[in-house]
Design a protein around this motif. Structure first.
Motif, short mmCIF file in Angstrom:
data_model
loop_
_atom_site.label_atom_id
_atom_site.label_comp_id
_atom_site.label_asym_id
_atom_site.label_seq_id
_atom_site.Cartn_x
_atom_site.Cartn_y
_atom_site.Cartn_z
N VAL A 285 0.54 20.50 -3.57
CA VAL A 285 -0.54 20.01 -4.43
C VAL A 285 -0.08 18.72 -5.09
N SER A 286 -0.82 17.67 -4.88
CA SER A 286 -0.50 16.38 -5.48
C SER A 286 -1.32 16.20 -6.76
N ILE A 287 -0.66 15.96 -7.86
CA ILE A 287 -1.36 15.74 -9.12
C ILE A 287 -1.98 14.35 -9.11
N PRO A 288 -3.30 14.26 -9.34
CA PRO A 288 -3.98 12.96 -9.30
C PRO A 288 -3.30 11.92 -10.19
N VAL A 289 -3.27 10.71 -9.74
CA VAL A 289 -2.69 9.54 -10.42
C VAL A 289 -1.16 9.62 -10.44
N LEU A 290 -0.62 10.74 -10.99
CA LEU A 290 0.83 10.86 -11.14
C LEU A 290 1.53 10.86 -9.77
N SER A 291 0.92 11.51 -8.79
CA SER A 291 1.54 11.59 -7.46
C SER A 291 1.57 10.25 -6.75
N GLU A 292 0.79 9.29 -7.24
CA GLU A 292 0.74 7.98 -6.62
C GLU A 292 1.77 7.01 -7.21
N LEU A 293 2.46 7.43 -8.26
CA LEU A 293 3.47 6.58 -8.88
C LEU A 293 4.65 6.40 -7.94
N PRO A 294 5.25 5.23 -7.91
CA PRO A 294 6.43 5.00 -7.05
C PRO A 294 7.57 5.94 -7.43
N PHE A 295 8.24 6.47 -6.47
CA PHE A 295 9.41 7.33 -6.59
C PHE A 295 9.08 8.67 -7.26
N VAL A 296 8.72 8.65 -8.56
CA VAL A 296 8.50 9.91 -9.28
C VAL A 296 7.31 10.68 -8.74
N GLY A 297 6.33 9.97 -8.17
CA GLY A 297 5.17 10.65 -7.61
C GLY A 297 5.55 11.57 -6.47
N VAL A 298 6.37 11.07 -5.54
CA VAL A 298 6.85 11.87 -4.42
C VAL A 298 7.84 12.92 -4.89
N ALA A 299 8.71 12.55 -5.82
CA ALA A 299 9.80 13.44 -6.24
C ALA A 299 9.31 14.63 -7.07
N ILE B 27 16.03 9.53 -1.61
CA ILE B 27 16.37 10.24 -2.84
C ILE B 27 15.15 10.98 -3.38
N ALA B 28 13.99 10.32 -3.32
CA ALA B 28 12.75 10.96 -3.78
C ALA B 28 12.46 12.21 -2.96
#
Length: 317
Positions: free
Chosen positions: A134-148, A4-5
């Protein structure tokens, strides 16, 4: 949850080009000019991005090459937008026919230039430098929402910001009020001192330039080259997003995401073992079938600008 993500992430990826094109079409149609030339503007933008990025690479500007190609797209597309504006606003030609001509001219001329520039090849050479996510630091590492939501192409963030900016301009500034007025009641706007045809002319130019960014996005994210089939009807899907979104910036943005889901589902389904026996053509049909279904069920509920497609004669108020 992981699938889903990735589906949400893919939706944003595929919808980005549609968001740019839909916002461009929205600006033009809100001013009262039918923009059937979105396909041509996207083709022009895709061509320019591919060619300019390639030559920027050859000139040793590898890191900046995609951005140079992306920013060059509106400049070249201005020529096609100018053609549509002159025909539909200045000479009051049939706006539908003018848009179709833009589509045909953009498709044929860009194909000709590709053959001319690359020794008869049917496409540009494969680009070595295109946009990466581009992965936003910290936020992109969050489960589910980071990938999505927080690992996207930079142009996707630009498209989201642009939708918000256009909404603010259209509904919170005098310019936006004038733009909506010339598409709804041009006679009243003229009486209030608004130069209707000049504003419509500028709206066509702005809309074409923004729509071209959608074409550039396709070349610089998913295709890595420009071919005759790079856009493949996405301009018409963007026009459907404008209608489905009821000529509202946030509505058009949401509609573009809705159509982006069909593309993302196509990619996700194809990796499922049980779906590998289904012909690929079925999956490629999904976005276009969905577009037709949406238009069938929403066309009667959609309310276009009152003066859309009606040329304005200053002497007839």
């Amino acid at each position: 949850m992981e699938m889903i993500a990735f589906l949400i992430n893919g939706t944003f990826v595929f919808a980005t080009a549609l968001i740019f094109a839909a916002l461009g079409g929205l600006i033009t149609e809100r001013a009262g000019v039918i923009n059937l030339g979105l396909e041509g503007f996207m083709v022009s933008g895709a061509f320019t991005a591919g060619v300019v990025t390639y030559y920027a690479e050859q000139a040793g500007m590898a890191g900046a090459a995609p951005w140079i190609g992306f920013l060059a797209a509106p400049i070249f597309t201005l020529l096609f937008a100018l053609l549509h504006a002159i025909a539909s606003v200045r000479f009051k030609a049939n706006q539908v026919i003018s848009g179709i001509v833009v589509n045909m001219l953009a498709a044929s001329s860009t194909f000709f230039f590709v053959k001319l520039l690359f020794d008869g090849a049917a496409e540009t050479p494969l680009l070595q430098n295109v946009f990466s996510k581009v992965s936003i630091p910290v936020l992109s590492e969050l489960p589910f929402v980071g990938v999505a939501f927080f690992s996207l192409y930079p142009v996707t963030y630009i498209a989201i910001a642009l939708a918000i900016i256009i909404y603010f301009i259209m509904y919170r500034t005098p310019l936006g009020l004038r733009l909506r007025a010339v598409g709804e009641h041009p006679g009243s706007a003229d009486t209030a001192g608004v130069r209707v045809n000049r504003l419509r002319f500028l709206a066509v130019l702005a809309g074409g330039m923004i729509a071209s960014l959608g074409g550039a996005t396709v070349t610089l994210t998913m295709n890595s080259s420009f071919t005759f089939h790079t856009i493949s009807g996405q301009g018409f899907i963007a026009l459907a997003a404008v209608i489905f979104g009821r000529w509202h910036p946030i509505g058009a943005f949401g509609a573009a995401l809705f159509f982006g889901v069909a593309q993302a589902v196509k990619d996700q389904i194809q990796v499922i073992e049980a779906a590998k026996h289904i012909p690929n053509e079925i999956f490629y049909l999904l976005p276009y079938v969905l577009t037709l279904v949406v238009l069938i069920f929403t066309s009667k509920k959609s309310s276009s600008p009152a003066a859309l497609g009606v040329p304005y004669e200053p002497g007839k108020r």
